[in-house]
Structure formats: C-alpha cells, structure tokens
Design an enzyme around this catalytic site. Structure first.
Site, PDB file in Angstrom:
ATOM      1  CG  MET A  28      -1.966  -1.369   1.011  1.00 32.03           C
ATOM      2  SD  MET A  28      -3.433  -0.888   1.963  1.00 32.03           S
ATOM      3  CE  MET A  28      -3.080  -0.708   3.610  1.00 32.03           C
ATOM      4  CE1 TYR A  30       5.025   8.543   3.860  1.00 30.56           C
ATOM      5  CE2 TYR A  30       5.516   7.172   5.725  1.00 30.56           C
ATOM      6  CZ  TYR A  30       5.519   8.355   5.389  1.00 30.56           C
ATOM      7  OH  TYR A  30       6.081   9.361   5.831  1.00 30.56           O
ATOM      8  CG  LEU A  31       7.450   1.282  -0.998  1.00 30.01           C
ATOM      9  CD1 LEU A  31       8.035   1.215  -1.925  1.00 30.01           C
ATOM     10  CD2 LEU A  31       6.597   0.131  -0.784  1.00 30.01           C
ATOM     11  CG  HIS A  35       6.730  -2.170   2.079  1.00 28.90           C
ATOM     12  ND1 HIS A  35       6.822  -0.993   3.031  1.00 28.90           N
ATOM     13  CD2 HIS A  35       5.664  -2.712   2.163  1.00 28.90           C
ATOM     14  CE1 HIS A  35       5.458  -0.941   3.493  1.00 28.90           C
ATOM     15  NE2 HIS A  35       4.773  -2.068   2.914  1.00 28.90           N
ATOM     16  CD  GLN A  59      -6.007  -3.797   2.875  1.00 26.43           C
ATOM     17  OE1 GLN A  59      -5.786  -4.099   1.693  1.00 26.43           O
ATOM     18  NE2 GLN A  59      -5.018  -3.774   3.660  1.00 26.43           N
ATOM     19  CG  ASP A 148       0.721  -7.107   8.088  1.00 23.83           C
ATOM     20  OD1 ASP A 148      -0.045  -6.378   8.897  1.00 23.83           O
ATOM     21  OD2 ASP A 148       1.783  -6.440   7.513  1.00 23.83           O
ATOM     22  CB  SER A 183       3.953  -0.497  11.010  1.00 25.00           C
ATOM     23  OG  SER A 183       2.720  -0.001  10.584  1.00 25.00           O
ATOM     24  CB  SER A 184       2.821   2.430   6.406  1.00 23.66           C
ATOM     25  OG  SER A 184       3.737   1.614   5.491  1.00 23.66           O
ATOM     26  NE  ARG A 185      -2.893   1.607  10.030  1.00 25.07           N
ATOM     27  CZ  ARG A 185      -3.430   0.531   9.319  1.00 25.07           C
ATOM     28  NH1 ARG A 185      -2.676  -0.492   9.102  1.00 25.07           N
ATOM     29  NH2 ARG A 185      -4.441   0.759   8.450  1.00 25.07           N
TER      30      ARG A 185
HETATM   31  O1  PAF Z   1      -0.093  -5.718   3.941  1.00 21.99           O
HETATM   32  C1  PAF Z   1      -0.401  -4.681   2.997  1.00 21.99           C
HETATM   33  O2  PAF Z   1       0.187  -3.667   2.829  1.00 21.99           O
HETATM   34  C2  PAF Z   1      -1.888  -4.994   2.367  1.00 21.99           C
HETATM   35  O3  PAF Z   1      -2.721  -5.744   3.141  1.00 21.99           O
HETATM   36  C3  PAF Z   1      -1.869  -5.663   0.880  1.00 21.99           C
HETATM   37  C4  PAF Z   1      -1.355  -6.973   1.062  1.00 21.99           C
HETATM   38  C5  PAF Z   1      -1.077  -4.799   0.022  1.00 21.99           C
HETATM   39  C6  PAF Z   1      -3.338  -5.706   0.329  1.00 21.99           C
HETATM   40  O4  PAF Z   1      -3.890  -4.459   0.039  1.00 21.99           O
END
Ligand code: PAF
Length: 289
Positions: A28, A30-31, A35, A59, A148, A183-185
């Site tokens: 999603m 904001y690497l 990632h 989601q 995750d 985490s991006s958050r």
């Molecule tokens: O883990 C994430 O960043 C998201 O849940 C994913 C797997 C890209 C699906 O939107």
C-alpha cells in the site's frame, strides 16, 4: 522501471515475460525497509519483479484511517528505482473497483479471529484485492511480511483453497533499532507514543524468552504479555492471543484440564494495541508459516 496505471497496460507488459519467473510484492506504499526486504528477496529469486502500490479501500472499516493513510509516490518511486524493480503497478480506485463492483472472496473462520474481531471486514478486503492482483499480475511467487502474520496465513490458505499456482513466501519481521516492528503507520506516532509503542515488542520478547526458559501454558503467556502492556497508560490492548499457527485455533486443555500447553513448532503469539489513535500489531512464531 515502468509505472503502469491500467490493468490492460500491466497485463500487456507481463505477457512479454512469458516463460520467465515473476516475483510480486503487493503493497500500500509509503515503503519502508520491511517492504524493501521483500523486494530484495524477489529480485534474488525471479527473472522479473513487479511491485504494486494501491491503498485498498475495501480493507479499511468506515471509521479507520483510509483517508489519512500515508502516501508518497515520489519517495516510493525513487526507492523502487534504486532496487531496479522492473514494473510498478499503481492503479487508482476506479480501475480496481469500477462502478457496480460486487464480487468478494473471504477465508471464513480464520478471518474472524485476532484482528478480524475488531476489523470484521478487513480480511475480506485483503483477500479480494490480493486475488484480483494475482489474476492481473500472474506471479510465480508473491512475498508478504510476517508482521501481518494473520494476513499471510489467510493468503496461503486462499491460494490452496482456490488452487492458485502461486508460491506465497513469508519473510521475517524487520524492526527498527529500538525493536519496533516497521510499519507505515509508525509515521502517525508522536515521540511519547513511539516510546509507549516499544512496550509491544518488549512484552513479546519477554514472553519469548520465558518460553525458551520452559514456560508452556498459553494463558500464562497471554497474561504475562497483557501485564507488560498495561504498564503504559498510553496503550489500550485490542487483543493478545496465543494460538496454533496453522489454523489460528486455541490450544486444547491438557489431560488434567489444568494447563493449555503451546506447541513448540506450531504457535503464533500475536498482539494488537492502540497507542493514542494508532493501531499497532506485532507477533512472534514458533514454527513456519
Ligand atoms: O499488507 C498490505 O500492505 C496490504 O494488506 C496488501 C497485502 C498490499 C493488500 O492491500
């Protein structure tokens, strides 16, 4: 690196690589280094590496952070170019979910526990978008992070249930120097909140070392972690769970019915907590996803 925004466009590019192995890293954006570790692994193992950036609206729950989720395409693009990613798929919402869109895929039961309890539609959104992305990109192998863990377990389950010829690889959690899982958050956290957030990895690390020293009872492990988290007034616990890694189920009571022993090769110890408005998750596993 080519940036492609349409489904037809990316499908055309992918067709040119027929016969080659395609590694896929859905994100999603904001690497962060978490990632990048997935992308590096894909680069090592495949002829072609495709990354997607799509903040997937399905989601996020109605009161969640979809609108304020951090986005920075320019920065992401530079990072991906540095790693020599071949293709970046960057669709917009209507490309993925055109008007009238109405098909969803859901892994039952396992999607309703742990994070699924407080985020009841979250995993349905994840499995739906990932299946769509798999159909578009047609990867040989797809890479996900262990942070995750529930997501990775559900996605593995989905690929088996739906007979997809895609290998799911789960890479270890990448942590900051202070121990906080990337985490991006984390970008939402104030200095005081970030300090409080460290209770999460520290509580899990304490539980892990107690297990290594012989602690086996699931409810004692859970209580130990909860007590550590309660030490910070800035933390609100969402859940602490000690479950089987393969099915996300509670462990059965032992013969005397007194303790509930974990398995040393099939256990997920996971926690989610709010620090201020930010929801953070972390875990460790005994065994392999
Ligand atoms: O883990 C994430 O960043 C998201 O849940 C994913 C797997 C890209 C699906 O939107």
């Amino acid at each position: 690196m080519k940036i492609i925004q349409t489904i037809n466009g990316i499908k055309k590019k992918i067709k040119k690589h027929q016969g080659q192995s395609i590694g896929f890293v859905p994100t999603m954006g904001y690497l962060h280094q978490g990632h990048l570790s997935l992308i590096e692994q894909s680069k090592k193992e495949n002829d072609v590496t495709v990354v997607s950036i799509f903040v997937n609206p399905t989601q996020f729950g109605p009161d969640e952070d979809f609108n304020r989720y951090p986005r920075d395409l320019q920065r992401d693009e530079a990072l991906l170019k540095e790693l020599h990613v071949d293709l970046l798929f960057f669709p917009n919402s209507t490309e993925v979910y055109p008007s009238g869109y109405s098909t969803y895929v859901e892994v039952e039961t396992m999607g309703k526990v742990l994070c699924g309890k407080s985020r009841p539609t979250h995993f349905r959104g994840v499995t739906t978008v990932v299946l769509k992305l798999f159909n578009i990109v047609n990867p040989t192998t797809a890479y996900f992070g262990q942070k995750d863990a529930q997501q990775a377990i559900l996605l593995k389950h989905m690929t088996i249930d739906l007979n997809l010829d895609i290998t799911i690889k789960v890479m270890p959690i990448v942590r900051d120097t202070d121990g906080l899982a990337l985490s991006s958050r984390n970008a939402y956290l104030s200095t005081a909140e970030r300090e409080a957030a460290l209770y999460l990895p520290r509580a899990l690390a304490k539980a892990k070392s107690q297990i290594e020293a012989g602690l086996k009872d699931a409810s004692e492990i859970k209580t130990l972690i909860e007590n550590e988290l309660k030490k910070s007034p800035l933390i609100t616990i969402d859940y602490v769970e000690v479950v089987t890694l393969d099915k996300l189920e509670n462990f059965p009571k032992n013969q005397e019915g007194q303790t509930v022993d974990i398995s040393m090769n099939n256990t997920l110890v996971a926690a989610a907590a709010r620090v201020g408005k930010t929801r953070l998750i972390d875990n460790f596993i005994l065994g392999e996803i």
